[in-house]
Design a protein around this motif. Structure first.
Motif, PDB file in Angstrom:
ATOM      1  N   ARG A 104     -11.620  -1.841   1.781  1.00  0.00           N
ATOM      2  CA  ARG A 104     -11.347  -3.275   1.872  1.00  0.00           C
ATOM      3  C   ARG A 104      -9.967  -3.610   1.333  1.00  0.00           C
ATOM      4  O   ARG A 104      -9.293  -4.516   1.835  1.00  0.00           O
ATOM      5  CB  ARG A 104     -12.418  -4.057   1.116  1.00  0.00           C
ATOM      6  N   LYS A 105      -9.528  -2.878   0.280  1.00  0.00           N
ATOM      7  CA  LYS A 105      -8.207  -3.140  -0.287  1.00  0.00           C
ATOM      8  C   LYS A 105      -7.104  -2.708   0.664  1.00  0.00           C
ATOM      9  O   LYS A 105      -6.067  -3.368   0.775  1.00  0.00           O
ATOM     10  CB  LYS A 105      -8.079  -2.440  -1.642  1.00  0.00           C
ATOM     11  N   LEU A 106      -7.319  -1.606   1.354  1.00  0.00           N
ATOM     12  CA  LEU A 106      -6.343  -1.170   2.351  1.00  0.00           C
ATOM     13  C   LEU A 106      -6.339  -2.119   3.538  1.00  0.00           C
ATOM     14  O   LEU A 106      -5.270  -2.495   4.052  1.00  0.00           O
ATOM     15  CB  LEU A 106      -6.665   0.256   2.806  1.00  0.00           C
ATOM     16  N   GLN A 107      -7.505  -2.533   3.974  1.00  0.00           N
ATOM     17  CA  GLN A 107      -7.593  -3.462   5.098  1.00  0.00           C
ATOM     18  C   GLN A 107      -6.926  -4.793   4.752  1.00  0.00           C
ATOM     19  O   GLN A 107      -6.240  -5.396   5.586  1.00  0.00           O
ATOM     20  CB  GLN A 107      -9.055  -3.694   5.485  1.00  0.00           C
ATOM     21  N   GLN A 108      -7.121  -5.241   3.533  1.00  0.00           N
ATOM     22  CA  GLN A 108      -6.511  -6.484   3.067  1.00  0.00           C
ATOM     23  C   GLN A 108      -4.991  -6.419   3.202  1.00  0.00           C
ATOM     24  O   GLN A 108      -4.345  -7.376   3.649  1.00  0.00           O
ATOM     25  CB  GLN A 108      -6.903  -6.708   1.602  1.00  0.00           C
ATOM     26  N   PHE A 109      -4.430  -5.290   2.844  1.00  0.00           N
ATOM     27  CA  PHE A 109      -2.981  -5.095   2.947  1.00  0.00           C
ATOM     28  C   PHE A 109      -2.536  -5.143   4.402  1.00  0.00           C
ATOM     29  O   PHE A 109      -1.534  -5.783   4.740  1.00  0.00           O
ATOM     30  CB  PHE A 109      -2.612  -3.751   2.315  1.00  0.00           C
ATOM     31  N   LEU A 110      -3.277  -4.501   5.297  1.00  0.00           N
ATOM     32  CA  LEU A 110      -2.886  -4.416   6.700  1.00  0.00           C
ATOM     33  C   LEU A 110      -3.125  -5.723   7.450  1.00  0.00           C
ATOM     34  O   LEU A 110      -2.337  -6.108   8.315  1.00  0.00           O
ATOM     35  CB  LEU A 110      -3.648  -3.277   7.377  1.00  0.00           C
ATOM     36  N   VAL A 111      -4.205  -6.435   7.114  1.00  0.00           N
ATOM     37  CA  VAL A 111      -4.523  -7.699   7.786  1.00  0.00           C
ATOM     38  C   VAL A 111      -3.470  -8.752   7.482  1.00  0.00           C
ATOM     39  O   VAL A 111      -3.043  -9.516   8.349  1.00  0.00           O
ATOM     40  CB  VAL A 111      -5.918  -8.202   7.364  1.00  0.00           C
ATOM     41  N   GLY A 112      -3.028  -8.800   6.229  1.00  0.00           N
ATOM     42  CA  GLY A 112      -2.116  -9.861   5.822  1.00  0.00           C
ATOM     43  C   GLY A 112      -0.667  -9.609   6.155  1.00  0.00           C
ATOM     44  O   GLY A 112       0.169 -10.500   6.013  1.00  0.00           O
ATOM     45  N   GLN A 113      -0.319  -8.417   6.609  1.00  0.00           N
ATOM     46  CA  GLN A 113       1.078  -8.027   6.775  1.00  0.00           C
ATOM     47  C   GLN A 113       1.755  -8.838   7.878  1.00  0.00           C
ATOM     48  O   GLN A 113       1.401  -8.723   9.038  1.00  0.00           O
ATOM     49  CB  GLN A 113       1.143  -6.530   7.082  1.00  0.00           C
ATOM     50  N   GLN A 114       2.735  -9.657   7.481  1.00  0.00           N
ATOM     51  CA  GLN A 114       3.529 -10.409   8.448  1.00  0.00           C
ATOM     52  C   GLN A 114       5.027 -10.282   8.164  1.00  0.00           C
ATOM     53  O   GLN A 114       5.837 -11.023   8.702  1.00  0.00           O
ATOM     54  CB  GLN A 114       3.132 -11.890   8.414  1.00  0.00           C
ATOM     55  N   VAL A 115       5.384  -9.339   7.309  1.00  0.00           N
ATOM     56  CA  VAL A 115       6.780  -9.190   6.911  1.00  0.00           C
ATOM     57  C   VAL A 115       7.618  -8.554   8.018  1.00  0.00           C
ATOM     58  O   VAL A 115       8.829  -8.725   8.075  1.00  0.00           O
ATOM     59  CB  VAL A 115       6.876  -8.338   5.622  1.00  0.00           C
ATOM     60  N   ASN A 116       6.976  -7.828   8.941  1.00  0.00           N
ATOM     61  CA  ASN A 116       7.677  -7.099  10.002  1.00  0.00           C
ATOM     62  C   ASN A 116       8.746  -6.188   9.414  1.00  0.00           C
ATOM     63  O   ASN A 116       9.951  -6.355   9.664  1.00  0.00           O
ATOM     64  CB  ASN A 116       8.307  -8.070  11.009  1.00  0.00           C
ATOM     65  N   PRO A 117       8.331  -5.212   8.637  1.00  0.00           N
ATOM     66  CA  PRO A 117       9.304  -4.391   7.894  1.00  0.00           C
ATOM     67  C   PRO A 117      10.111  -3.479   8.812  1.00  0.00           C
ATOM     68  O   PRO A 117       9.650  -3.058   9.874  1.00  0.00           O
ATOM     69  CB  PRO A 117       8.407  -3.567   6.962  1.00  0.00           C
ATOM     70  N   SER A 118      11.325  -3.180   8.364  1.00  0.00           N
ATOM     71  CA  SER A 118      12.131  -2.187   9.065  1.00  0.00           C
ATOM     72  C   SER A 118      11.681  -0.784   8.685  1.00  0.00           C
ATOM     73  O   SER A 118      11.862   0.160   9.455  1.00  0.00           O
ATOM     74  CB  SER A 118      13.612  -2.371   8.729  1.00  0.00           C
ATOM     75  N   LYS A 119      11.099  -0.644   7.486  1.00  0.00           N
ATOM     76  CA  LYS A 119      10.542   0.624   7.046  1.00  0.00           C
ATOM     77  C   LYS A 119       9.212   0.370   6.352  1.00  0.00           C
ATOM     78  O   LYS A 119       9.085  -0.581   5.578  1.00  0.00           O
ATOM     79  CB  LYS A 119      11.489   1.344   6.077  1.00  0.00           C
ATOM     80  N   ALA A 120       8.236   1.216   6.626  1.00  0.00           N
ATOM     81  CA  ALA A 120       6.936   1.155   5.956  1.00  0.00           C
ATOM     82  C   ALA A 120       6.591   2.561   5.494  1.00  0.00           C
ATOM     83  O   ALA A 120       6.574   3.493   6.306  1.00  0.00           O
ATOM     84  CB  ALA A 120       5.862   0.615   6.899  1.00  0.00           C
ATOM     85  N   MET A 121       6.352   2.713   4.212  1.00  0.00           N
ATOM     86  CA  MET A 121       6.161   4.034   3.620  1.00  0.00           C
ATOM     87  C   MET A 121       4.931   4.066   2.735  1.00  0.00           C
ATOM     88  O   MET A 121       4.420   3.030   2.313  1.00  0.00           O
ATOM     89  CB  MET A 121       7.394   4.429   2.807  1.00  0.00           C
ATOM     90  N   CYS A 122       4.503   5.269   2.441  1.00  0.00           N
ATOM     91  CA  CYS A 122       3.344   5.476   1.577  1.00  0.00           C
ATOM     92  C   CYS A 122       3.614   6.673   0.670  1.00  0.00           C
ATOM     93  O   CYS A 122       4.009   7.744   1.149  1.00  0.00           O
ATOM     94  CB  CYS A 122       2.097   5.724   2.426  1.00  0.00           C
ATOM     95  N   ASN A 123       3.433   6.489  -0.622  1.00  0.00           N
ATOM     96  CA  ASN A 123       3.480   7.582  -1.583  1.00  0.00           C
ATOM     97  C   ASN A 123       2.060   7.861  -2.052  1.00  0.00           C
ATOM     98  O   ASN A 123       1.307   6.928  -2.350  1.00  0.00           O
ATOM     99  CB  ASN A 123       4.353   7.229  -2.788  1.00  0.00           C
ATOM    100  N   VAL A 124       1.694   9.114  -2.118  1.00  0.00           N
ATOM    101  CA  VAL A 124       0.353   9.501  -2.548  1.00  0.00           C
ATOM    102  C   VAL A 124       0.451  10.329  -3.827  1.00  0.00           C
ATOM    103  O   VAL A 124       1.121  11.367  -3.851  1.00  0.00           O
ATOM    104  CB  VAL A 124      -0.379  10.320  -1.471  1.00  0.00           C
ATOM    105  N   VAL A 125      -0.185   9.826  -4.880  1.00  0.00           N
ATOM    106  CA  VAL A 125      -0.375  10.612  -6.097  1.00  0.00           C
ATOM    107  C   VAL A 125      -1.773  11.214  -5.982  1.00  0.00           C
ATOM    108  O   VAL A 125      -2.764  10.474  -5.967  1.00  0.00           O
ATOM    109  CB  VAL A 125      -0.255   9.747  -7.366  1.00  0.00           C
ATOM    110  N   HIS A 126      -1.855  12.517  -5.866  1.00  0.00           N
ATOM    111  CA  HIS A 126      -3.107  13.191  -5.512  1.00  0.00           C
ATOM    112  C   HIS A 126      -4.272  12.738  -6.386  1.00  0.00           C
ATOM    113  O   HIS A 126      -4.230  12.840  -7.615  1.00  0.00           O
ATOM    114  CB  HIS A 126      -2.929  14.705  -5.640  1.00  0.00           C
ATOM    115  N   GLU A 127      -5.285  12.149  -5.705  1.00  0.00           N
ATOM    116  CA  GLU A 127      -6.523  11.702  -6.323  1.00  0.00           C
ATOM    117  C   GLU A 127      -6.317  10.643  -7.403  1.00  0.00           C
ATOM    118  O   GLU A 127      -7.165  10.449  -8.260  1.00  0.00           O
ATOM    119  CB  GLU A 127      -7.314  12.888  -6.891  1.00  0.00           C
ATOM    120  N   ARG A 128      -5.185   9.917  -7.308  1.00  0.00           N
ATOM    121  CA  ARG A 128      -4.927   8.880  -8.318  1.00  0.00           C
ATOM    122  C   ARG A 128      -4.498   7.538  -7.725  1.00  0.00           C
ATOM    123  O   ARG A 128      -5.094   6.508  -8.020  1.00  0.00           O
ATOM    124  CB  ARG A 128      -3.873   9.354  -9.317  1.00  0.00           C
TER     125      ARG A 128
END
Length: 268
Positions: A223-247
């Motif tokens: 739900r927290k990830l969906q919340q981020f994606l549903v509300g996105q209206q910034v139209n970014p030039s770059k969209a990135m994700c950093n993953v801290v393993h299991e954190r």
């Protein structure tokens, strides 16, 4: 403390509205921090306790035609207010047909005033409003088109409350649902991996020798990830994700005059 801002350009007004609307989908309340050069919308959730956190920075010069502020003192020339982004969003949506937006009364015969309640954040709490440091991530990757990602997550949320995000240094990312009854995985390839320079964990520490094919993963509340994606209206030039393993999953949207960071903690 005094603040007065005026937006004249309709494109700037629409862009500002989209940013506020995006933030309103992520949190019910947040802190608006005003400085001479920037506006910040801040949610300081305790990620270690399962809360999300957010940091959104806007350059005032790219939005406001007039921008005047006097902070609490010459040394601390800032204003920090707790606001409801939804109230701000509603007020902004009513002025799309206006020629200018100015949060003060004027002699004009046609004046629409929206009073948005705020609470002043005392200075003793300002230390909690600093920009979060970039986590010592295991993998950084560019996100696929956000609308495509949203469609995948929307379908997956009907199967489980949790989703596993995993990515590697070969530009591959998987979104996975695993339950006793079903296992579903969506694969994204050739996304690319950002280069963060000398300050990133990919160029120092254990990540330097990391196998590019090995996945780093985090299981998050869908739900927290969906919340981020549903509300996105910034139209970014770059969209990135950093993953801290299991954190932590650290999501970043970059526009020429806006940056938005969103932190989602992993769950066991």
């Amino acid at each position: 403390m005094k603040f007065r801002g005026k937006i004249v350009d309709v494109a700037c007004l629409n862009h500002f509205t989209r940013v506020i609307t995006t933030i309103s989908k992520l949190t019910k309340t947040c802190v608006l921090r005003l400085t001479p050069d920037n506006l910040f919308f801040i949610l300081s959730g305790k990620v270690t306790n399962g809360g999300v956190s957010m940091w959104c920075q806007l350059s005032q010069a790219n939005f406001f035609d007039e921008y005047q502020m006097d902070g609490v003192s010459a040394e601390d020339n800032e204003i920090c207010l707790e606001v409801s982004p939804e109230n701000l969003s509603r007020a902004l949506k009513t002025v799309h047909n206006a020629k200018t937006v100015k949060p003060t009364l004027s002699s004009s015969s046609r004046v629409v005033t929206h009073d948005v309640p705020v609470d002043i954040v005392p200075r003793r709490l300002w230390h909690e409003l600093k920009e979060p440091s970039m986590p010592d991530f295991d993998v950084s990757i560019f996100l696929p088109p956000l609308k495509m990602m949203k469609n995948v997550v929307d379908r997956m949320k009907n199967l489980s409350n949790f989703l596993v995000m995993e990515a590697n240094l070969s530009g591959e990312m998987n979104l996975k649902i695993e339950t006793d009854l079903v296992s579903v995985t969506t694969h994204f390839k050739e996304l690319g991996n950002p280069s963060w320079g000398d300050h990133a964990s990919q160029d120092s520490g254990p990540s330097r020798s990391r196998d590019p094919e090995v996945m780093a993963q985090a299981r998050v509340d869908i739900r927290k990830l969906q919340q981020f994606l549903v509300g996105q209206q910034v139209n970014p030039s770059k969209a990135m994700c950093n993953v801290v393993h299991e954190r932590i999953v650290h999501l970043i949207l970059l526009h020429e005059d806006v940056s938005l960071q969103y932190f989602i903690p992993a769950v066991a």
